[in-house]
Design an enzyme around this catalytic site. Structure first.
Site, PDB file in Angstrom:
ATOM      1  N   SER A 173      11.215  39.102  18.152  1.00 16.83           N
ATOM      2  CA  SER A 173      11.605  38.610  16.833  1.00 16.83           C
ATOM      3  C   SER A 173      11.128  39.629  15.804  1.00 16.83           C
ATOM      4  O   SER A 173      10.309  40.495  16.115  1.00 16.83           O
ATOM      5  CB  SER A 173      10.908  37.262  16.591  1.00 16.83           C
ATOM      6  OG  SER A 173      10.986  36.877  15.235  1.00 16.83           O
ATOM      7  N   TYR A 199       4.400  30.950  16.622  1.00 16.29           N
ATOM      8  CA  TYR A 199       5.615  31.705  16.947  1.00 16.29           C
ATOM      9  C   TYR A 199       5.328  33.211  16.887  1.00 16.29           C
ATOM     10  O   TYR A 199       5.689  33.963  17.791  1.00 16.29           O
ATOM     11  CB  TYR A 199       6.704  31.326  15.942  1.00 16.29           C
ATOM     12  CG  TYR A 199       8.068  31.890  16.223  1.00 16.29           C
ATOM     13  CD1 TYR A 199       8.892  31.314  17.187  1.00 16.29           C
ATOM     14  CD2 TYR A 199       8.551  32.993  15.522  1.00 16.29           C
ATOM     15  CE1 TYR A 199      10.156  31.818  17.432  1.00 16.29           C
ATOM     16  CE2 TYR A 199       9.810  33.504  15.766  1.00 16.29           C
ATOM     17  CZ  TYR A 199      10.613  32.914  16.714  1.00 16.29           C
ATOM     18  OH  TYR A 199      11.864  33.428  16.961  1.00 16.29           O
TER      19      TYR A 199
HETATM   20  P1  NDP Z   1      18.745  28.200  19.617  1.00 11.28           P
HETATM   21  O1  NDP Z   1      17.875  27.081  19.167  1.00 11.28           O
HETATM   22  O2  NDP Z   1      20.153  28.264  19.154  1.00 11.28           O
HETATM   23  O3  NDP Z   1      18.715  28.309  21.196  1.00 11.28           O
HETATM   24  C1  NDP Z   1      17.534  28.161  21.913  1.00 11.28           C
HETATM   25  C2  NDP Z   1      17.900  28.087  23.376  1.00 11.28           C
HETATM   26  O4  NDP Z   1      16.697  27.983  24.142  1.00 11.28           O
HETATM   27  C3  NDP Z   1      18.762  26.904  23.694  1.00 11.28           C
HETATM   28  O5  NDP Z   1      19.763  27.311  24.581  1.00 11.28           O
HETATM   29  C4  NDP Z   1      17.795  25.939  24.372  1.00 11.28           C
HETATM   30  O6  NDP Z   1      18.469  25.178  25.349  1.00 11.28           O
HETATM   31  C5  NDP Z   1      16.818  26.894  25.033  1.00 11.28           C
HETATM   32  N1  NDP Z   1      15.504  26.288  25.216  1.00 11.28           N
HETATM   33  C6  NDP Z   1      14.612  25.962  24.253  1.00 11.28           C
HETATM   34  N2  NDP Z   1      13.526  25.422  24.805  1.00 11.28           N
HETATM   35  C7  NDP Z   1      13.720  25.409  26.140  1.00 11.28           C
HETATM   36  C8  NDP Z   1      12.958  24.968  27.251  1.00 11.28           C
HETATM   37  N3  NDP Z   1      11.749  24.421  27.095  1.00 11.28           N
HETATM   38  N4  NDP Z   1      13.461  25.112  28.496  1.00 11.28           N
HETATM   39  C9  NDP Z   1      14.692  25.662  28.670  1.00 11.28           C
HETATM   40  N5  NDP Z   1      15.467  26.101  27.667  1.00 11.28           N
HETATM   41  C10 NDP Z   1      14.985  25.968  26.413  1.00 11.28           C
HETATM   42  O7  NDP Z   1      17.942  29.511  19.181  1.00 11.28           O
HETATM   43  P2  NDP Z   1      18.350  31.035  19.017  1.00 11.28           P
HETATM   44  O8  NDP Z   1      19.577  31.344  19.768  1.00 11.28           O
HETATM   45  O9  NDP Z   1      18.250  31.335  17.581  1.00 11.28           O
HETATM   46  O10 NDP Z   1      17.084  31.720  19.714  1.00 11.28           O
HETATM   47  C11 NDP Z   1      17.150  32.414  20.928  1.00 11.28           C
HETATM   48  C12 NDP Z   1      15.949  33.341  21.002  1.00 11.28           C
HETATM   49  O11 NDP Z   1      15.988  34.254  19.912  1.00 11.28           O
HETATM   50  C13 NDP Z   1      14.612  32.618  20.884  1.00 11.28           C
HETATM   51  O12 NDP Z   1      13.659  33.223  21.739  1.00 11.28           O
HETATM   52  C14 NDP Z   1      14.231  32.839  19.432  1.00 11.28           C
HETATM   53  O13 NDP Z   1      12.841  32.774  19.235  1.00 11.28           O
HETATM   54  C15 NDP Z   1      14.767  34.239  19.213  1.00 11.28           C
HETATM   55  N6  NDP Z   1      14.979  34.592  17.819  1.00 11.28           N
HETATM   56  C16 NDP Z   1      15.908  33.959  17.036  1.00 11.28           C
HETATM   57  C17 NDP Z   1      16.081  34.343  15.718  1.00 11.28           C
HETATM   58  C18 NDP Z   1      17.100  33.731  14.818  1.00 11.28           C
HETATM   59  O14 NDP Z   1      17.171  34.107  13.633  1.00 11.28           O
HETATM   60  N7  NDP Z   1      17.932  32.801  15.300  1.00 11.28           N
HETATM   61  C19 NDP Z   1      15.259  35.399  15.123  1.00 11.28           C
HETATM   62  C20 NDP Z   1      14.314  35.985  16.031  1.00 11.28           C
HETATM   63  C21 NDP Z   1      14.191  35.587  17.318  1.00 11.28           C
HETATM   64  P3  NDP Z   1      18.534  23.555  25.248  1.00 11.28           P
HETATM   65  O15 NDP Z   1      19.137  23.247  23.932  1.00 11.28           O
HETATM   66  O16 NDP Z   1      19.365  23.156  26.405  1.00 11.28           O
HETATM   67  O17 NDP Z   1      17.126  23.116  25.381  1.00 11.28           O
END
Ligand code: NDP
Length: 250
Positions: A140, A153
């Site tokens: 991130s 985070y």
């Molecule tokens: P979303 O919330 O859109 O997606 C998160 C995903 O992670 C979902 O598919 C969710 O699946 C899965 N997930 C969360 N917790 C669990 C768990 N305990 N076990 C299995 N699956 C899990 O987030 P983003 O797409 O934005 O984020 C993706 C990555 O990018 C993350 O690591 C985030 O920290 C990072 N990121 C995002 C930024 C942004 O601006 N969006 C900026 C910087 C980093 P389900 O719903 O089925 O649980």
């Protein structure tokens, strides 16, 4: 050079947001995708969209045994083959440092860091056997910057970059590359809440991002396919911003 035909990719959180953006890129290059996430319906929708012989494994990766179990379920479907591991699943609980609870801390660290270690550790034999194993972890801007509401985070995302570097060194001779992507502000479910709660966020993101836009999941398709492919064979231990220039804006 960029062809992933015959390669198997496990994408955690591949059912939405950035994970689905990367899964689309890998699938377009020919990879078979294992979508791992908690929500069966979202997994099924992603699999239907990705097509080919992609498949779903429903798992909450925070439980101690869950990453190894999820990997086992994937390997059952692929005759023991795994070439590409994308550690993308992540979460955030926004609180000031003085208000963080032990439970918040555990949830964020278990999801963003410890489950990544458990899954990657378990996948080592298959990644090594692949001959061109690839690990892509999602950091991130909080791997670099601080934000007042993101102590847990930020700690998890800073640590991911050091974890990536350790793996790149340890597994270099196994032909496994290990890299991190550092997203800027991307429009997904994760940021939708922050956008609602912080009225000034949208303007501040647009002002600080040189490209004057939010990133989209599609911005991760190409870089994921590149890092998963033979084209990036000599690229390892890096942390690549995908941020529209945010991290270099003075
Ligand atoms: P979303 O919330 O859109 O997606 C998160 C995903 O992670 C979902 O598919 C969710 O699946 C899965 N997930 C969360 N917790 C669990 C768990 N305990 N076990 C299995 N699956 C899990 O987030 P983003 O797409 O934005 O984020 C993706 C990555 O990018 C993350 O690591 C985030 O920290 C990072 N990121 C995002 C930024 C942004 O601006 N969006 C900026 C910087 C980093 P389900 O719903 O089925 O649980």
């Amino acid at each position: 050079m960029f062809d992933l035909t015959g390669r198997v990719a496990l994408v955690t959180g591949g059912n939405g947001g950035i994970g689905l953006g990367m899964a689309r890129g890998l699938a377009a290059a020919g990879a078979r995708i294992a979508v791992v996430g908690r929500n069966a319906d979202k997994n099924a929708a992603a699999v239907a969209e990705l097509g080919g012989d992609s498949f779903s494994v429903v798992a909450d990766l925070t439980a101690i045994e869950a990453p190894a179990r999820a990997l086992g379920a994937v390997l059952e479907r692929t005759d023991g083959k795994l070439d590409i591991l994308v550690n993308n699943a992540g979460t955030n609980i926004r609180r000031l440092p003085q208000e963080v609870t032990d439970e918040d801390w555990a949830t964020v660290l278990d999801t963003n860091l410890t489950s990544v270690m458990r899954l990657t550790r378990a996948a080592y034999p298959q990644l090594k056997a692949s001959g061109h194993g690839r690990v892509i972890c999602i950091g991130s801007m909080m791997s670099i910057f601080g934000l007042p509401l993101s102590p847990a985070y930020g700690a998890s995302k800073g640590a991911i970059v050091q974890y990536v570097r350790s793996l790149a060194v340890a597994w270099g001779q196994d032909g496994i590359t290990v890299n991190a992507l550092l997203p800027g502000w991307i429009e997904t479910e994760l940021t939708a809440g922050a956008k609602r709660d912080i009225p000034t966020l949208n303007d501040s993101v647009l002002a600080r991002t040189p490209q004057r836009r939010w990133g989209q999941p599609g911005d991760f398709a190409g870089i994921a396919a590149f890092l998963a492919s033979d084209a990036s064979a000599f690229v390892t231990g890096t942390a690549i911003p995908v941020d529209g220039g945010l991290s270099v804006h003075g």
